[in-house]
Scaffold this motif. Structure first.
Motif, PDB file in Angstrom:
ATOM      1  N   LEU A  33     -19.674   6.236  -4.634  1.00 20.01           N
ATOM      2  CA  LEU A  33     -19.238   5.562  -5.858  1.00 20.01           C
ATOM      3  C   LEU A  33     -17.805   5.068  -5.826  1.00 20.01           C
ATOM      4  O   LEU A  33     -17.441   4.169  -6.595  1.00 20.01           O
ATOM      5  N   PHE A  34     -17.003   5.642  -4.948  1.00 19.36           N
ATOM      6  CA  PHE A  34     -15.583   5.278  -4.953  1.00 19.36           C
ATOM      7  C   PHE A  34     -15.126   4.670  -3.629  1.00 19.36           C
ATOM      8  O   PHE A  34     -13.967   4.289  -3.494  1.00 19.36           O
ATOM      9  N   GLY A  35     -16.026   4.629  -2.652  1.00 15.51           N
ATOM     10  CA  GLY A  35     -15.679   4.050  -1.369  1.00 15.51           C
ATOM     11  C   GLY A  35     -14.635   4.842  -0.606  1.00 15.51           C
ATOM     12  O   GLY A  35     -13.932   4.306   0.240  1.00 15.51           O
ATOM     13  N   VAL A  36     -14.515   6.126  -0.944  1.00 17.12           N
ATOM     14  CA  VAL A  36     -13.534   6.995  -0.299  1.00 17.12           C
ATOM     15  C   VAL A  36     -14.248   7.851   0.737  1.00 17.12           C
ATOM     16  O   VAL A  36     -15.209   8.548   0.421  1.00 17.12           O
ATOM     17  N   ARG A  37     -13.813   7.787   1.941  1.00 14.57           N
ATOM     18  CA  ARG A  37     -14.422   8.579   3.016  1.00 14.57           C
ATOM     19  C   ARG A  37     -13.459   9.690   3.425  1.00 14.57           C
ATOM     20  O   ARG A  37     -12.281   9.461   3.647  1.00 14.57           O
ATOM     21  N   ARG A  38     -13.987  10.896   3.489  1.00 16.60           N
ATOM     22  CA  ARG A  38     -13.233  12.049   3.943  1.00 16.60           C
ATOM     23  C   ARG A  38     -14.044  12.739   5.025  1.00 16.60           C
ATOM     24  O   ARG A  38     -15.266  12.715   5.019  1.00 16.60           O
ATOM     25  N   GLY A  39     -13.342  13.390   5.968  1.00 16.73           N
ATOM     26  CA  GLY A  39     -14.061  14.101   7.008  1.00 16.73           C
ATOM     27  C   GLY A  39     -14.910  15.208   6.417  1.00 16.73           C
ATOM     28  O   GLY A  39     -14.494  15.906   5.510  1.00 16.73           O
TER      29      GLY A  39
END
Length: 478
Positions: free
Chosen positions: A471-477
């Motif tokens: 939903l936010f286009g934020v990628r985290r490991g």
């Protein structure tokens, strides 16, 4: 009001973990909790007499100490102080004997005599890469493992039933009993395939991080999570019940730290029929009946060495523990396995001077309110003669009472669902992203999602990562 980025329903360890993960990404997050304090099963209260601090749910926290999320967050700066007992676990045996799972691998092996070399062969390859192995175990499936060789070694040993592997690997009654006491944490018959996996993880954690608990009670960990969230700008509102979607504030994403049945109420008719049917038929495990004691002195164990650990597995031999856990869905053994914790031996803040707390539970059929205190105390007297004479007060919490406290504990199931292999692979439904529901912007983040039960916060963490990506286009490991 300005629209929230995210609202989290439930301030248990997974709800708080999800909220922290979202807040660390810069989102405006609000957590709604029905109780007056955060934590859910990770909470403490005066359950018996004034001055005695008891843990309402979980009591000892090796998974929290080792959690890939918790161990990277500055929780000590927000009041968390781990207490490390002298030894992680002791398992008393008849005749005033006991067997100890020491923090040190080789000290444990020395105590196991003829089975010491087998213990080292089993545990050392896993211990050498414990952080990588735990990261892989606590990830959602399917994912490419980062430590394939160690995970393969773990899988080979973890797939067999615990009773079979214990009898195969070990020859002495001491080593077999120690193994069985760990295996019974699965709350499954020890003949169930995959129960050796839980056993290995708990033994590994004892050597890697110990079996600590938060000073002052489990509530201290929950309060540290809340304080860190609020430091990040998140908001927690207590005393708010969410029964359906109309009780929610306007937010771009909703994460639910509760049971699949509560999720159904929130989704309402928006959920497709097939998904509703899957959640309605979700498989829960057996329940527990819990006992909180205020004592006039320490537990009078027949073997004084049992006092070296906060955690004590009471159940006798491997054969006895196997028998006690064999019919969990329908009956309670006359000699039940009893999981106990004696915090105040190592944390004097938990009881008045000279007095002690004692935490214990036994496994019961899901939803059962049958009183098993006589069987539990008979087991305690067996290994600690005179225990009943030390009791000042006892509060019994049945499986239905646990469910009434929090719907996460459906039928008294403290693992968020049945912990067999299928239960782990399909919680709550078999899908690549089990946190995501068919209703856009609504996610499940409780222990009914991978990696399942235990205080580690990883279900909430992974659910938040999925929401950030979707939903936010934020990628985290991950």
């Amino acid at each position: 009001m300005t629209r929230l980025d995210a609202v989290v329903v439930g301030a248990g360890p997974n709800g708080l973990s999800a909220a922290i993960t979202l807040a660390r990404a810069g989102l405006r997050v609000q957590v709604l909790e029905s109780h007056a304090q955060v934590g859910g099963g990770l909470s403490s209260a005066t359950l018996t007499l004034p001055g005695f601090v008891h843990d309402y749910g979980s009591a000892i926290h090796p998974l929290a100490a080792a959690s890939p999320a918790f161990r990277t967050w500055p929780l000590h700066a927000f009041g968390l102080d781990w207490v490390q007992p002298d030894a992680p676990v002791v398992h008393p045996l008849d005749g005033g004997r006991s067997v100890t799972l020491e923090r040190d691998l080789y000290a444990t092996a020395d105590g196991l005599g003829a089975d010491g070399p087998a213990w080292i062969r089993l545990m050392k390859p896993l211990l050498d890469d414990w952080e990588g192995l735990l990261d892989d175990i606590l990830r959602p499936l399917p994912r490419v493992p980062g430590h394939l060789l160690t995970l393969a070694r773990f899988g080979i040993r973890g797939l067999p039933p615990a009773d079979l592997l214990g009898r195969t690997l070990f020859r002495t009654p001491e080593a077999r009993a120690l193994w069985a006491g760990l295996a019974a944490h699965s709350i499954l018959p020890l003949s169930t395939p995959g129960t050796s996996a839980m056993t290995l993880v708990l033994a590994l954690l004892a050597h890697a991080v110990g079996w600590p608990f938060p000073r002052g009670g489990a509530q201290s960990l929950a309060d540290a999570l809340r304080a860190y969230l609020e430091f990040l700008g998140g908001e927690v509102i207590t005393g708010v019940s969410v029964r359906d979607a109309r009780d929610l504030p306007d937010a771009r994403v909703v994460l639910v730290d509760s049971s699949p049945r509560v999720l159904l109420d929130i989704l309402g008719e928006r959920a497709p029929t097939a998904y509703r049917e899957a959640l309605t038929s979700y498989r829960y495990g057996p329940g527990i009946q819990k006992f909180d004691y205020a004592l006039d002195g320490p537990v009078p164990w027949a073997d004084s060495r049992v006092g070296r650990a906060a955690t004590v597995h009471v159940g006798g031999t491997l054969e006895e523990v196997t028998a006690s856990e064999a019919h969990l869905d329908s009956a309670v053994s006359d000699r039940p396995y009893v999981l106990t914790a004696q915090h105040s031996l190592f944390d004097p803040t938990r009881a008045p001077a000279g007095k002690h707390t004692f935490w214990a539970y036994a496994h019961v059929p899901g939803g059962s309110a049958v009183d098993v205190r006589p069987q539990v105390e008979a087991q305690l007297e067996r290994f600690a003669p005179g225990f009943r004479d030390r009791v000042l007060a006892c509060t019994v919490t049945t499986a239905p009472q646990l469910q009434a406290f929090s719907p996460v504990f459906h039928g008294g199931d403290v693992n968020g669902g049945r912990g067999d292999l299928w239960g782990l692979l399909s919680r709550p439904v078999p899908t690549a992203t089990p946190y995501r529901t068919p209703v856009r912007s609504v996610y499940l983040c409780s222990s009914a999602t991978p990696p399942g039960g235990g205080i580690h916060g990883m279900s909430g963490h992974h659910a938040a990562l999925a929401a950030l990506k979707d939903l936010f286009g934020v990628r985290r490991g991950e």
